[in-house]
Design an enzyme around this catalytic site. Structure first.
Site, PDB file in Angstrom:
ATOM      1  N   GLU A   1      -6.729  -7.719  -0.298  1.00  0.00           N
ATOM      2  CA  GLU A   1      -7.105  -7.646   1.121  1.00  0.00           C
ATOM      3  C   GLU A   1      -8.555  -7.205   1.233  1.00  0.00           C
ATOM      4  O   GLU A   1      -9.015  -6.341   0.493  1.00  0.00           O
ATOM      5  CB  GLU A   1      -6.278  -6.591   1.856  1.00  0.00           C
ATOM      6  CG  GLU A   1      -4.843  -6.935   2.108  1.00  0.00           C
ATOM      7  CD  GLU A   1      -4.162  -5.822   2.915  1.00  0.00           C
ATOM      8  OE1 GLU A   1      -4.853  -5.095   3.660  1.00  0.00           O
ATOM      9  OE2 GLU A   1      -2.945  -5.670   2.779  1.00  0.00           O
TER      10      GLU A   1
ATOM     11  N   GLU B   1       0.816  -1.217   0.000  1.00  0.00           N
ATOM     12  CA  GLU B   1       0.000   0.000   0.000  1.00  0.00           C
ATOM     13  C   GLU B   1       0.855   1.276   0.000  1.00  0.00           C
ATOM     14  O   GLU B   1       0.759   2.102   0.919  1.00  0.00           O
ATOM     15  CB  GLU B   1      -0.950   0.011   1.200  1.00  0.00           C
ATOM     16  CG  GLU B   1      -2.012  -1.056   1.113  1.00  0.00           C
ATOM     17  CD  GLU B   1      -3.024  -0.960   2.244  1.00  0.00           C
ATOM     18  OE1 GLU B   1      -2.742  -0.304   3.266  1.00  0.00           O
ATOM     19  OE2 GLU B   1      -4.106  -1.543   2.105  1.00  0.00           O
TER      20      GLU B   1
HETATM   21  C1  GAL Z   1      -4.402  -2.498   5.102  1.00  0.00           C
HETATM   22  C2  GAL Z   1      -2.970  -2.964   5.276  1.00  0.00           C
HETATM   23  C3  GAL Z   1      -2.883  -4.171   6.150  1.00  0.00           C
HETATM   24  C4  GAL Z   1      -3.724  -3.983   7.382  1.00  0.00           C
HETATM   25  C5  GAL Z   1      -5.139  -3.705   6.966  1.00  0.00           C
HETATM   26  C6  GAL Z   1      -6.096  -3.537   8.119  1.00  0.00           C
HETATM   27  O1  GAL Z   1      -4.453  -1.153   4.774  1.00  0.00           O
HETATM   28  O2  GAL Z   1      -2.369  -3.264   4.045  1.00  0.00           O
HETATM   29  O3  GAL Z   1      -1.533  -4.394   6.503  1.00  0.00           O
HETATM   30  O4  GAL Z   1      -3.210  -2.909   8.112  1.00  0.00           O
HETATM   31  O5  GAL Z   1      -5.159  -2.515   6.235  1.00  0.00           O
HETATM   32  O6  GAL Z   1      -7.392  -3.225   7.667  1.00  0.00           O
END
Ligand code: GAL
Length: 689
Positions: A307, A151
């Protein structure tokens, strides 16, 4: 090159952080992953401090063990370059590697993403670590793809330190060549800002008043490019050592800081992290918009949902869980909008640290007593019957124009009003989705030839090349629908003189003299001449003079009463609609419906709670219907001749879609969206049954 056939069906998995757990947990993890149908995990994203506990002293033993274990269980690895969060020793050794805010504050140790992208020692440590990892694992059978950093720009998308200032100057020299060219572009004749030496140029740090707008705009472009340089450094190492393996870095949808149209060209597959708020009024619109952007970035290529939360996140004021059935529904939505992979953050919910209240596929209660685990497992099973979906394409006949340069320019201060781009794009996107359309996003200089209708919710900054692209599109027979305050400035943010929007004035058959910015309490309406229907207008209305355009609607109040609000103009073989104010979603929907219908694009009025996509699978069509309402069923009349995608069973003419219900219908002919017939929103009932 990314090829989904190198993976075992639809990609299913999560971020896996074994270093947070005793090694006895690892075999259980692998066993449970098999149970859930996991076939890929993202490994090592935050492992730098574990892999290199002291500068230059690498310890890969634990990672070797995890890689081997995963391979023994048939689980592939999306291996991270581990550079997302530098270890504390790096910040101590190089204090100026810590990023600086616009106010001159140096950020400190204790969180993550603590780096200045320009710092030479940081860059060189990043290169070494990437090389070490790539060399060590290049031949490992579990390794399926590379996950670069994490990110970019999520927490720090701009660093205002002296090193970045120097990089900015170098970037500007490359762009402008001479100071004269820069002085012209930045309009420095204003406020005595003329530069006589490159050394005088600074980032737009906190200034007494408005910083030069073009300085601000170039700074945003530079900041995106500067992080891209960092990405290239890592991707370059990986491409050299493992040219056969795909490389990605996870995007954040409509992230303000990075021009993803540019970034996406440098990876093999786009991947996305999506966290729509389950308590939001329409999480599926928020998510769908990002999904469609991801698909559009590389010309319709399918992408990976890298994710998502299995249930609640930890970082909102109030973190709503995903009620039974919602997680499955949102995953179907991602598939429907072009995902080939569905991954979560994270595999096992953490025990310590800032994200311990973030859900995991394996929750704190353990798998056996967990609803989330049951849903995760069921989804893993279900995906096996859906793998053919990874071959589907989503043909769209309408595209929404989007450009980061415009986003940055529009939201720079000192405008007629403090406009925000996202609410406008969201409104137009929602309107098109509720007209049953698959929606692409397209760059102003992108290929418009495949579309019947191009919609510009707002394109304040429009360079000559973009304007020419739009003009040819309409000339060739396309339908343009333009929103207000479009085509106002060029790429330097200089006004196009001669009556707005000067470069599109003949295409639209009008010119605009002034803008009537409204205060929140002020009221305005516009009325369609054809039907007499009136709609509210907020924030913005324009003083429009037609030079050939037909007037479709007029404003109703103030000194512009009776003057044009909406117009239509034939141009070449096509036509252009102009919407001269900030209209309600209802008005935008009605007007887009008219434009689509006139362009012969089939339309179907779809309730907000139904997510519809129509994809092409070879000569077949797949209709993906999702009822996103938590409590109400929907009755839907289906096109004739459909079968259930999962098992080929014939479908009845009408079905009831329960709350959070999913239907995948397959047709061996080119069904049209207007064959769908939403009969009624039926009775309330509890979700998840
Ligand atoms: C994303 C990040 C992850 C974790 C997640 C939590 O932005 O890539 O490492 O922090 O959020 O929602």
């Amino acid at each position: 090159m990314f090829d989904i056939h190198h993976f075992d069906g639809i990609i299913y998995g999560a971020d896996y952080n074994p270093e947070q757990w005793p090694r006895e947990t690892w075999p259980e993890d692998a066993r449970l992953m098999n149970e859930a149908g996991v076939n890929l995990v993202s490994l090592g994203i935050f492992s730098w401090a574990h892999l290199e506990a002291r500068p230059g002293h690498y310890n890969f033993d634990w990672l070797d063990e995890v890689m081997d274990l995963l391979h023994q269980h048939g689980i592939g690895v999306n291996l991270a370059t581990a550079t997302a969060s530098p270890p504390p020793w790096l910040s101590l050794k190089y204090p100026d590697s810590k990023p600086v805010t616009a106010d001159g504050i140096r950020l400190e140790v204790g969180g993550r993403q603590l780096y200045c992208p320009s710092h030479p020692a940081f860059r060189s440590h990043v290169r070494q670590l990437t090389e070490q990892i790539a060399q060590r694992y290049q031949g490992h059978p579990a390794l399926k793809m590379w996950h670069v950093n994490n990110e970019y720009g999520c927490h720090v998308d701009q660093c205002f330190c002296d090193l970045c200032a120097e990089e900015f100057r170098t970037w500007l020299r490359g762009k402008y060549g001479t100071l004269d060219a820069l002085n012209f572009a930045w309009g420095t004749a204003f406020w005595s800002q003329r530069y006589g030496d490159w050394a005088e140029i600074q980032p737009p740090r906190r200034a007494p008043t408005y910083a030069n707008p073009t300085q601000q705009l170039d700074w945003r472009r530079f900041s995106s490019d500067n992080l891209l340089t960092l990405y290239r450094l890592e991707a370059g190492v990986l491409q050299q050592i493992t040219p056969h393996l795909p490389v990605t870095t996870n995007f954040l949808g409509f992230l303000p800081g990075l021009d993803y149209f540019k970034w996406a060209q440098e990876e093999d597959v786009v991947s996305l992290d999506a966290y729509p708020d389950p308590s939001g009024s329409r999480p599926h619109m928020e998510a769908g918009m990002s999904y469609d952007l991801m698909r559009s970035l590389r010309g319709g290529q399918r992408w990976i949902l890298m994710e998502q939360a299995p249930s609640a996140v930890n970082w909102r004021e109030r973190n709503t869980l995903k009620r039974p059935g919602l997680m499955r529904l949102l995953n179907h939505q991602a598939l429907a909008h072009g995902a080939s992979g569905l991954m979560f953050f994270q595999w096992r919910a953490s025990r310590a640290g800032a994200e311990k209240y973030h859900s995991g596929m394996v929750q704190h209660v353990g798998p056996d007593r967990s609803r989330v685990w049951q849903e995760v497992k069921a989804l893993g099973q279900e995906l096996k019957s859906l793998r053919e979906l990874t071959e589907a394409r989503l043909p769209a006949r309408v595209a929404v124009m989007f450009d980061w340069n415009n986003w940055w320019a529009l939201e720079i201060d000192s405008k007629p009003a403090a406009l925000k781009l996202m609410p406008l794009v969201q409104k137009w996107y929602a309107a098109l989705r509720q007209l049953g359309q698959n929606v692409d996003f397209v760059h102003p200089e992108g290929d418009l030839s495949g579309y019947d209708v191009v919609a510009l919710p707002n394109q304040y900054l429009l360079a000559a090349a973009g304007a020419q692209n739009i003009r040819s599109f309409v000339e060739r027979g396309g339908t343009l629908v333009s929103g207000f305050f479009s085509g106002i400035v060029d790429e330097h943010e200089h006004i196009q003189l001669g009556g707005y929007p000067a470069l599109l004035s003949d295409v639209l058959g009008l010119w605009i003299e002034e803008w009537l910015v409204m205060q929140p309490h002020e009221e305005q309406q516009m009325q369609l001449l054809s039907s007499g229907k009136t709609y509210g207008v907020q924030n913005w209305a324009e003083v429009i003079h037609v030079t050939g355009a037909e007037i479709l609607a007029t404003f109703q109040q103030d000194f512009i009463a009776g003057q044009p609000a909406v117009t239509l103009h034939p141009f070449g073989a096509g036509q252009s609609y102009y919407l001269g104010g900030d209209f309600t979603e209802e008005a935008v929907t009605d007007l887009l419906e008219q434009a689509l219908t006139q362009a012969d694009v089939p339309v179907c009025r779809v309730p907000e709670s139904l997510n519809v996509t129509l994809s092409a699978l070879g000569d077949d069509r797949v209709l993906h219907l999702l009822n996103v309402h938590p409590t109400q069923s929907l009755q839907v009349g289906l096109p004739e001749g459909g079968t259930r995608f999962e098992n080929g069973a014939p479908l009845p003419q009408a079905i009831t879609l329960p709350p959070y219900g999913v239907l995948l219908a397959r047709y061996s002919r080119a069904v049209r969206i207007n064959e769908l017939n939403i009969v009624a929103e039926a009775s309330a009932r509890l979700a998840g049954r």
